[in-house]
Motif scaffolding. Structure first.
Motif, short mmCIF file in Angstrom:
data_model
loop_
_atom_site.label_atom_id
_atom_site.label_comp_id
_atom_site.label_asym_id
_atom_site.label_seq_id
_atom_site.Cartn_x
_atom_site.Cartn_y
_atom_site.Cartn_z
N PRO A 293 0.83 -1.21 0.00
CA PRO A 293 0.00 0.00 0.00
C PRO A 293 0.86 1.26 0.00
CG PRO A 293 -0.81 -1.60 1.59
CD PRO A 293 0.49 -2.12 1.12
N GLY A 294 0.49 2.23 -0.84
CA GLY A 294 1.31 3.41 -1.00
C GLY A 294 0.94 4.58 -0.12
N SER A 295 0.00 4.40 0.80
CA SER A 295 -0.47 5.54 1.60
C SER A 295 0.65 6.12 2.45
CB SER A 295 -1.65 5.13 2.47
OG SER A 295 -1.32 4.01 3.28
N ILE A 296 1.45 5.24 3.10
CA ILE A 296 2.55 5.72 3.93
C ILE A 296 3.57 6.46 3.09
CG2 ILE A 296 4.49 5.02 5.39
CD1 ILE A 296 1.89 4.74 6.82
N LEU A 297 3.87 5.92 1.91
CA LEU A 297 4.85 6.57 1.02
C LEU A 297 4.34 7.91 0.52
CD1 LEU A 297 6.04 3.48 -1.06
CD2 LEU A 297 7.31 4.68 0.73
N THR A 298 3.05 7.98 0.22
CA THR A 298 2.47 9.24 -0.26
C THR A 298 2.52 10.30 0.82
OG1 THR A 298 0.97 8.02 -1.74
CG2 THR A 298 0.43 10.32 -1.26
N LEU A 299 2.12 9.93 2.04
CA LEU A 299 2.21 10.86 3.16
C LEU A 299 3.66 11.25 3.42
CD1 LEU A 299 -0.30 9.09 5.56
CD2 LEU A 299 -0.66 11.29 4.46
N GLY A 300 4.56 10.26 3.29
CA GLY A 300 5.98 10.54 3.50
C GLY A 300 6.53 11.49 2.46
N GLY A 301 6.03 11.40 1.23
CA GLY A 301 6.46 12.34 0.19
C GLY A 301 6.14 13.77 0.57
N GLY A 302 4.98 13.96 1.18
CA GLY A 302 4.62 15.30 1.64
C GLY A 302 5.48 15.76 2.79
N ALA A 303 5.79 14.84 3.72
CA ALA A 303 6.61 15.19 4.88
C ALA A 303 8.04 15.54 4.49
CB ALA A 303 6.61 14.05 5.88
N ILE A 304 8.57 14.84 3.47
CA ILE A 304 9.97 15.05 3.06
C ILE A 304 10.11 16.22 2.10
CG2 ILE A 304 11.94 14.04 1.86
CD1 ILE A 304 10.96 11.30 2.78
N PHE A 305 9.28 16.24 1.07
CA PHE A 305 9.48 17.19 -0.03
C PHE A 305 8.52 18.37 -0.02
CE2 PHE A 305 10.55 12.86 -1.63
CZ PHE A 305 11.92 13.03 -1.73
N GLY A 306 7.53 18.35 0.88
CA GLY A 306 6.56 19.43 0.89
C GLY A 306 5.43 19.19 -0.09
N LEU A 307 4.47 20.09 -0.12
CA LEU A 307 3.28 19.90 -0.95
C LEU A 307 3.60 19.91 -2.45
CD1 LEU A 307 0.25 19.67 -1.36
CD2 LEU A 307 0.07 22.16 -1.12
N GLY A 308 4.36 20.91 -2.91
CA GLY A 308 4.61 21.06 -4.35
C GLY A 308 5.39 19.92 -4.95
N TRP A 309 6.67 19.80 -4.56
CA TRP A 309 7.51 18.74 -5.12
C TRP A 309 7.05 17.36 -4.67
CZ3 TRP A 309 10.12 19.36 -9.24
CH2 TRP A 309 10.69 20.60 -9.55
N GLY A 310 6.50 17.29 -3.46
CA GLY A 310 6.00 16.00 -3.00
C GLY A 310 4.89 15.47 -3.91
N SER A 311 3.97 16.34 -4.33
CA SER A 311 2.90 15.94 -5.24
C SER A 311 3.46 15.48 -6.59
CB SER A 311 1.92 17.10 -5.44
OG SER A 311 1.30 17.46 -4.22
N VAL A 312 4.45 16.21 -7.08
CA VAL A 312 5.08 15.85 -8.37
C VAL A 312 5.75 14.49 -8.27
CG1 VAL A 312 6.88 16.46 -10.03
CG2 VAL A 312 5.42 18.25 -9.08
N TYR A 313 6.58 14.30 -7.25
CA TYR A 313 7.31 13.04 -7.12
C TYR A 313 6.36 11.85 -6.90
CZ TYR A 313 11.43 16.02 -6.52
OH TYR A 313 12.42 16.95 -6.70
#
Length: 242
Positions: free
Chosen positions: A73-93
């Motif tokens: 499941p990618g939910s943890i990774l998706t939330l982690g993307g926001g925590a690491i990269f922020g909203l903008g780049w996190g959404s892109v990555y």
């Protein structure tokens, strides 16, 4: 002649056994990936990725791709993307990573399982008609199912690969993931701490609760739309087969 029949029977039997064990392995894998241990492993990986600097986005995308193919499941990774990269780049990555992972799983489903489906449908005209109808509405179906987080993302990747949906429609339809991706990444950016991230079912503060309600509303609308669309497609396929 009798020898050839025996060989054909043995070949079919062997393929059936292999298919059974692959299905059993996937089922066990899906159950295993939902354990707390796997979630802890993902959090540990995210912490390592956070310390990689410029290589962080590359490692994040690669990890997300592997998780998608392995039914993690990618939910943890998706939330982690926001925590690491922020909203903008996190959404892109996250969007790039989930789309690439979905394409890999789609290709596996198409090139490893599609032949079995075709053989099955030769003796079932209704399923052939349904398959054709789905391919004609492929972009709409993919987009609506991607818009709804309630549909199992990893399983759906393989399932769509078995259908006649074109790769072009599949990729374009994946843009339906953007609203849900942004909402989950935003929720992760609010947490800002990998260690504090958990599965997105324990929202506590008002901002997180607002995100949860937005996701639920989008899911409900998309579910209704998908149900109507698939019902219409099934009716059309039934009329064609008759």
């Amino acid at each position: 002649m009798a020898k050839e029949r025996i060989q054909d029977y043995a070949r079919v039997k062997f393929k059936g056994i292999v298919f059974f064990f692959i299905t059993l392995l996937l089922a066990l894998l899906i159950v295993a990936t939902r354990s707390a241990y796997i979630q802890d492993v993902l959090r540990t990986l995210l912490m390592r990725i956070e310390d990689l600097g410029w290589w962080g986005p590359v490692a994040f995308v690669a990890t997300y791709n592997l998780a998608t193919v392995l039914f993690v499941p990618g939910s943890i990774l998706t939330l982690g993307g926001g925590a690491i990269f922020g909203l903008g780049w996190g959404s892109v990555y996250v969007f790039v990573a989930s789309t690439l992972g979905a394409i890999f799983a789609f290709a596996i489903g198409r090139y490893l399982c599609r032949d079995r489906v075709i053989k099955y449908m030769k003796s079932h005209p209704k399923f052939q008609a349904l398959d054709r109808a789905v391919s004609e509405e492929g972009l709409k179906i993919v987009f609506l199912t991607r818009l709804c987080p309630l549909f199992p993302f990893n399983l759906l990747n393989y399932a769509l690969g078995i259908t006649q949906v074109s790769l072009k429609d599949y990729i374009l339809g994946s843009f339906g993931m953007i609203p849900g991706t942004i909402l989950y990444v935003y929720s992760g950016s609010l947490v800002g701490d990998i260690a504090a991230i958990s599965a997105p079912n324990g929202y506590t503060n008002p901002q997180d609760l607002a995100v949860k309600w937005l996701i639920n509303i989008i899911s409900f609308i998309a579910t209704v739309a998908v149900t109507v669309c698939i019902t219409r497609i099934a009716r059309k396929a039934l009329d064609e087969s008759v």
